[in-house]
Design an enzyme around this catalytic site. Sequence first.
Site, short mmCIF file in Angstrom:
data_model
loop_
_atom_site.label_atom_id
_atom_site.label_comp_id
_atom_site.label_asym_id
_atom_site.label_seq_id
_atom_site.Cartn_x
_atom_site.Cartn_y
_atom_site.Cartn_z
N LYS A 200 -34.43 24.23 32.80
CA LYS A 200 -35.36 24.50 31.71
C LYS A 200 -35.42 26.00 31.51
O LYS A 200 -35.77 26.75 32.42
CB LYS A 200 -36.75 23.95 32.05
CG LYS A 200 -37.78 24.29 30.97
CD LYS A 200 -39.11 23.62 31.22
CE LYS A 200 -40.11 24.03 30.16
NZ LYS A 200 -41.42 23.42 30.37
N LYS A 253 -32.96 21.61 28.89
CA LYS A 253 -33.95 21.92 27.86
C LYS A 253 -33.99 23.41 27.58
O LYS A 253 -34.07 24.18 28.53
CB LYS A 253 -35.31 21.43 28.35
CG LYS A 253 -36.46 21.81 27.47
CD LYS A 253 -37.75 21.39 28.11
CE LYS A 253 -38.90 21.79 27.22
NZ LYS A 253 -40.18 21.48 27.79
#
Length: 330
Positions: A200, A253
């Site tokens: 992330k 992400k």
Amino acid sequence: MALIPTHRPRRNRKSEVIRNMVQETTLSVHDFIYPVFLIEGENKTIEVTSMPGIQRFTADRLLDEIGQCVDLGIKSFAPFPSIDDRLKDRLAQESHNPDGLYTRTIAQIKKAFPDVVIMSDVAMDPYSSDGHDGIVDPDSGEILNDATLEVLGQMALAQARAGADIIGPSDMMDGRVAWIRDVLDRNAFSHVSIMSYTAKYASAFYGPFRDALGSAPKKGDKKSYQMNPANRREALRELVLDEQEGADMVMIKPALSYLDVIREVRNHTQLPVTAYNVSGEYAMVKAAAQNGWVDGERTMMEVLMSIKRAGADAILTYFAKEAAQVLRRG
Ligand code: PBG
């Protein structure tokens, strides 16, 4: 004399039937996990200004929305709560309240739709008065990794008790997958899965999401825990750790600026790989479409296809409902 081409790739594109026959990647409603925003109250929806078409729902209205999605074939949802500022504190204690908005609503959804899969979010930011995913040291401003693990474990347990099928730690603290796995296993939740936010990144594309939840950091940024957008090898290091710690699925992400990372991770793991097509990616397509600068529907489908082609097995996307409608239409 002009040379006549001997190789003609265009033959495989000459009709729709042939194009369909040789198509390498397909998109299906089964690929979608729909992130949905939850607010306190009754019979109310509030649109997220920076995400046209996306609402924040009270629990009753969310059940209606989920019902509509289920009819379209969408069966997986990732709820995120917008928490009243008065319930926030530096330890995010509301995050593991068994009667809190989030846990209550998860239980209601599972009761109304037992087959639906709920992926819950584990991170402190929606409940933290500091707007950070971990505990902030009041003196140094540092994010305290190991103290945060305690909170994350309690949060995951409360969500599992409410009926969450998959726990989704989005906080990026070191060691949290192993910690959560251990807490779940010791409390008879060995059947509850973990989808780790493996890579992330500290991304500008989360802006609209933070608007939706009022969860932006009060001070500083998230760069001491979320990854540097410049790094790809580091994603593989996080992957190895998440595998060792017992993640069932891994996630990248955001998705679009990180298609190379999705592919890299796909090539290095046997676990299912998912990608989060985040709020800013949604907002960009919508904004351009509203201006008539791109064809919104075609752009949406191309974006989703590209994420699958890069190697994602499933996609968290705010486009889920709209794309399901397009897929249904054929
Ligand atoms: C925070 C969290 C964020 C998103 C999901 N969980 C934002 C952040 O890290 O600040 C962003 C999702 C999106 O932009 O759609 N735990």
